[in-house]
Design a protein around this motif. Structure first.
Motif, PDB file in Angstrom:
ATOM      1  N   PRO A 108     -22.696 -13.164  -6.065  1.00 39.10           N
ATOM      2  CA  PRO A 108     -22.863 -13.712  -4.774  1.00 39.10           C
ATOM      3  C   PRO A 108     -24.528 -14.164  -5.157  1.00 39.10           C
ATOM      4  CG  PRO A 108     -22.063 -11.500  -4.604  1.00 39.10           C
ATOM      5  CD  PRO A 108     -22.466 -11.861  -6.477  1.00 39.10           C
ATOM      6  N   ARG A 109     -24.191 -15.649  -3.956  1.00 40.78           N
ATOM      7  CA  ARG A 109     -25.781 -16.528  -4.090  1.00 40.78           C
ATOM      8  C   ARG A 109     -27.072 -15.335  -3.265  1.00 40.78           C
ATOM      9  NH1 ARG A 109     -22.991 -18.107  -7.481  1.00 40.78           N
ATOM     10  NH2 ARG A 109     -21.239 -20.328  -7.636  1.00 40.78           N
ATOM     11  N   TYR A 110     -26.483 -14.918  -2.171  1.00 37.08           N
ATOM     12  CA  TYR A 110     -27.272 -13.881  -1.713  1.00 37.08           C
ATOM     13  C   TYR A 110     -28.356 -13.096  -2.202  1.00 37.08           C
ATOM     14  CZ  TYR A 110     -24.506 -13.665   2.579  1.00 37.08           C
ATOM     15  OH  TYR A 110     -23.298 -14.173   3.421  1.00 37.08           O
ATOM     16  N   VAL A 111     -27.752 -12.520  -3.624  1.00 36.11           N
ATOM     17  CA  VAL A 111     -28.424 -12.049  -4.131  1.00 36.11           C
ATOM     18  C   VAL A 111     -30.497 -12.718  -5.412  1.00 36.11           C
ATOM     19  CG1 VAL A 111     -28.549 -10.697  -6.821  1.00 36.11           C
ATOM     20  CG2 VAL A 111     -26.141 -10.443  -5.067  1.00 36.11           C
ATOM     21  N   LEU A 112     -29.812 -13.708  -4.715  1.00 35.73           N
ATOM     22  CA  LEU A 112     -30.658 -15.001  -5.902  1.00 35.73           C
ATOM     23  C   LEU A 112     -32.039 -14.623  -4.456  1.00 35.73           C
ATOM     24  CD1 LEU A 112     -28.960 -17.692  -7.256  1.00 35.73           C
ATOM     25  CD2 LEU A 112     -30.107 -15.834  -8.873  1.00 35.73           C
ATOM     26  N   ILE A 113     -31.957 -14.946  -3.451  1.00 34.13           N
ATOM     27  CA  ILE A 113     -32.499 -14.716  -2.917  1.00 34.13           C
ATOM     28  C   ILE A 113     -33.996 -13.715  -2.015  1.00 34.13           C
ATOM     29  CG2 ILE A 113     -33.186 -15.275  -0.256  1.00 34.13           C
ATOM     30  CD1 ILE A 113     -32.325 -18.013  -1.439  1.00 34.13           C
ATOM     31  N   VAL A 114     -32.458 -12.338  -2.647  1.00 37.30           N
ATOM     32  CA  VAL A 114     -32.932 -11.392  -2.205  1.00 37.30           C
ATOM     33  C   VAL A 114     -33.958 -10.998  -2.806  1.00 37.30           C
ATOM     34  CG1 VAL A 114     -32.585  -8.656  -2.045  1.00 37.30           C
ATOM     35  CG2 VAL A 114     -31.297 -10.469  -0.218  1.00 37.30           C
ATOM     36  N   ALA A 115     -33.755 -11.190  -4.626  1.00 40.85           N
ATOM     37  CA  ALA A 115     -34.123 -10.803  -5.587  1.00 40.85           C
ATOM     38  C   ALA A 115     -35.442 -11.120  -5.476  1.00 40.85           C
ATOM     39  CB  ALA A 115     -33.210 -11.089  -7.105  1.00 40.85           C
ATOM     40  N   SER A 116     -35.924 -12.628  -5.251  1.00 38.07           N
ATOM     41  CA  SER A 116     -37.053 -12.945  -5.049  1.00 38.07           C
ATOM     42  C   SER A 116     -37.603 -12.052  -3.607  1.00 38.07           C
ATOM     43  CB  SER A 116     -36.599 -14.654  -4.501  1.00 38.07           C
ATOM     44  OG  SER A 116     -38.074 -15.313  -4.636  1.00 38.07           O
ATOM     45  N   ALA A 117     -37.131 -12.186  -2.607  1.00 32.89           N
ATOM     46  CA  ALA A 117     -37.784 -10.886  -1.817  1.00 32.89           C
ATOM     47  C   ALA A 117     -38.555  -9.946  -1.914  1.00 32.89           C
ATOM     48  CB  ALA A 117     -37.036 -11.646  -0.199  1.00 32.89           C
ATOM     49  N   SER A 160     -38.084 -12.169   7.124  1.00 28.97           N
ATOM     50  CA  SER A 160     -38.407 -13.240   6.272  1.00 28.97           C
ATOM     51  C   SER A 160     -37.366 -13.435   5.144  1.00 28.97           C
ATOM     52  CB  SER A 160     -39.183 -13.261   4.998  1.00 28.97           C
ATOM     53  OG  SER A 160     -41.145 -12.158   6.046  1.00 28.97           O
ATOM     54  N   LEU A 161     -36.660 -12.689   5.380  1.00 28.06           N
ATOM     55  CA  LEU A 161     -35.471 -12.736   4.598  1.00 28.06           C
ATOM     56  C   LEU A 161     -34.373 -13.906   4.950  1.00 28.06           C
ATOM     57  CD1 LEU A 161     -33.957  -9.152   3.195  1.00 28.06           C
ATOM     58  CD2 LEU A 161     -33.867 -12.141   1.915  1.00 28.06           C
ATOM     59  N   GLY A 162     -34.481 -13.662   6.885  1.00 29.58           N
ATOM     60  CA  GLY A 162     -33.433 -14.626   7.569  1.00 29.58           C
ATOM     61  C   GLY A 162     -34.008 -15.533   7.477  1.00 29.58           C
ATOM     62  N   VAL A 163     -34.749 -16.120   7.301  1.00 26.71           N
ATOM     63  CA  VAL A 163     -35.888 -17.392   7.494  1.00 26.71           C
ATOM     64  C   VAL A 163     -35.188 -18.240   5.869  1.00 26.71           C
ATOM     65  CG1 VAL A 163     -38.151 -19.246   7.223  1.00 26.71           C
ATOM     66  CG2 VAL A 163     -37.038 -16.955   9.142  1.00 26.71           C
ATOM     67  N   ALA A 164     -35.627 -16.751   5.103  1.00 24.43           N
ATOM     68  CA  ALA A 164     -35.924 -17.864   3.306  1.00 24.43           C
ATOM     69  C   ALA A 164     -33.506 -18.029   3.638  1.00 24.43           C
ATOM     70  CB  ALA A 164     -35.876 -16.461   2.659  1.00 24.43           C
ATOM     71  N   MET A 165     -33.699 -17.339   3.677  1.00 25.85           N
ATOM     72  CA  MET A 165     -31.828 -17.982   3.987  1.00 25.85           C
ATOM     73  C   MET A 165     -31.451 -18.981   4.197  1.00 25.85           C
ATOM     74  SD  MET A 165     -29.654 -14.620   3.767  1.00 25.85           S
ATOM     75  CE  MET A 165     -30.410 -13.820   5.195  1.00 25.85           C
ATOM     76  N   ALA A 166     -32.430 -19.037   5.483  1.00 26.95           N
ATOM     77  CA  ALA A 166     -31.941 -21.007   6.643  1.00 26.95           C
ATOM     78  C   ALA A 166     -32.712 -21.702   5.569  1.00 26.95           C
ATOM     79  CB  ALA A 166     -31.885 -20.702   7.177  1.00 26.95           C
ATOM     80  N   MET A 167     -33.222 -21.619   4.750  1.00 27.13           N
ATOM     81  CA  MET A 167     -34.119 -22.152   4.228  1.00 27.13           C
ATOM     82  C   MET A 167     -33.795 -22.819   2.519  1.00 27.13           C
ATOM     83  SD  MET A 167     -36.567 -23.523   6.341  1.00 27.13           S
ATOM     84  CE  MET A 167     -35.101 -23.505   7.627  1.00 27.13           C
ATOM     85  N   SER A 168     -33.506 -22.089   2.221  1.00 29.21           N
ATOM     86  CA  SER A 168     -32.607 -22.035   0.945  1.00 29.21           C
ATOM     87  C   SER A 168     -31.480 -22.554   1.224  1.00 29.21           C
ATOM     88  CB  SER A 168     -32.586 -20.766   0.624  1.00 29.21           C
ATOM     89  OG  SER A 168     -31.975 -19.994   0.689  1.00 29.21           O
ATOM     90  N   VAL A 169     -30.798 -22.453   2.064  1.00 28.89           N
ATOM     91  CA  VAL A 169     -29.692 -23.678   1.860  1.00 28.89           C
ATOM     92  C   VAL A 169     -29.993 -25.118   2.031  1.00 28.89           C
ATOM     93  CG1 VAL A 169     -27.382 -24.140   3.149  1.00 28.89           C
ATOM     94  CG2 VAL A 169     -27.920 -21.999   2.933  1.00 28.89           C
ATOM     95  N   ALA A 170     -30.812 -25.383   3.737  1.00 30.85           N
ATOM     96  CA  ALA A 170     -31.427 -26.136   3.843  1.00 30.85           C
ATOM     97  C   ALA A 170     -32.563 -26.954   2.681  1.00 30.85           C
ATOM     98  CB  ALA A 170     -32.553 -26.730   4.578  1.00 30.85           C
TER      99      ALA A 170
END
Length: 277
Positions: A108-117, A160-170
């Motif tokens: 799950p790619r989410y894990v990378l974003i959540v771990a950083s957060a 912050s997580l919500g913004v980070a997920m959207a911006m990471s894809v962008a």
């Protein structure tokens, strides 16, 4: 599969990635985690010198705490802002920085974003604990409000997580995103009441009057989600009182909306990330 079940099924991976982020951030440095305190302290000294000594902005004493120290007033909003930008910037670099891992194995790619957060949350928690101790030392009665401060921190984490997920894809599709965000954050910082109180904006708004029908400058200004978060944290920490319900509801609404949009965007694109990267 939605974000939360995917993350829960990858708990071990999430823990390992979070620990890697925490340990690796200041690896082979002499001061280690102390850098997480020195960076905001350096900003506090510079901004306090410029805005309370040279420009002489006076936010006034906390009501009803009576605290009248510009540096503490500043940090109550500066630390949440720094956390927000760290989570978003960390999220944008998480996918690009783990390109080889993403291309080799599926998880799950989410894990990378959540771990950083979560790694940023660890550092932020230390900073907020030091701030709380400083407030106690100058006579603030912050202890009864610490549970609410923790809740506010969770709400800001979700936003912050919500913004980070959207911006990471962008950023995965368009690498210019991280550079555009650095400019946006610079502008956003000065449009947020961190270095000056909202009363200054209200004063200018009253002087100018309505700019579009009955809409005033301060009405537009309050559309900034970080304005609400700054108000909540300053109310709890600096004023030692409950924040206005309007600010609380505004923060919760922004957090839910940002997380829902960010998760939707990420879920739609996560299976294509290996190809895009």
């Amino acid at each position: 599969m939605s974000l939360i079940p995917e993350v829960l099924t990858s708990r071990e991976l999430l823990v390992n990635l979070t620990l890697r982020e925490v340990k690796g951030k200041y690896k082979r440095t002499a001061l280690g985690q102390l850098w997480s305190l020195l960076n905001p302290l350096a900003l506090m000294v510079v901004y306090t010198l410029v805005f309370s000594v040279i420009i002489r902005i006076d936010p006034g004493p906390g009501d009803p705490s009576g605290i009248d120290i510009f540096a503490i007033w500043l940090m109550c909003a500066l630390l949440p802002w720094s956390f927000f930008t760290n989570v978003v910037n960390g999220g944008m670099s998480a996918l690009v920085g783990n390109e080889n891992l993403i291309k080799k194995v599926y998880f799950p790619r989410y894990v990378l974003i959540v771990a950083s957060a979560l790694a940023s949350t660890y550092t932020w928690t230390i900073e907020m604990a030091v701030l709380a101790v400083a407030i106690l030392l100058v006579g603030g009665n912050v202890l009864p409000y610490l549970p609410l401060v923790l809740l506010a921190m969770v709400v800001l984490l979700v936003f912050s997580l919500g913004v980070a997920m959207a911006m990471s894809v962008a950023n995965a599709y368009f690498r210019d995103t991280q550079h555009l965000m650095s400019i946006l954050f610079m502008v956003w910082f000065y449009l947020t009441p961190i270095l000056y109180p909202v009363a200054e904006v209200q004063r200018q708004s009253d002087r100018v009057g309505p700019v579009l029908g009955d809409v005033t400058i301060v009405d537009i200004y309050r559309l900034n989600p970080m304005e609400g978060f700054s108000d909540v944290f300053r109310s709890l920490l600096y004023d030692n009182r409950l924040p206005a319900w309007g600010s609380v509801l505004e923060c919760v609404a922004w957090a839910v909306a940002a997380f829902a949009v960010g998760a939707w965007v990420f879920q739609r694109h996560q299976r294509r990330l290996a190809e895009v990267l």
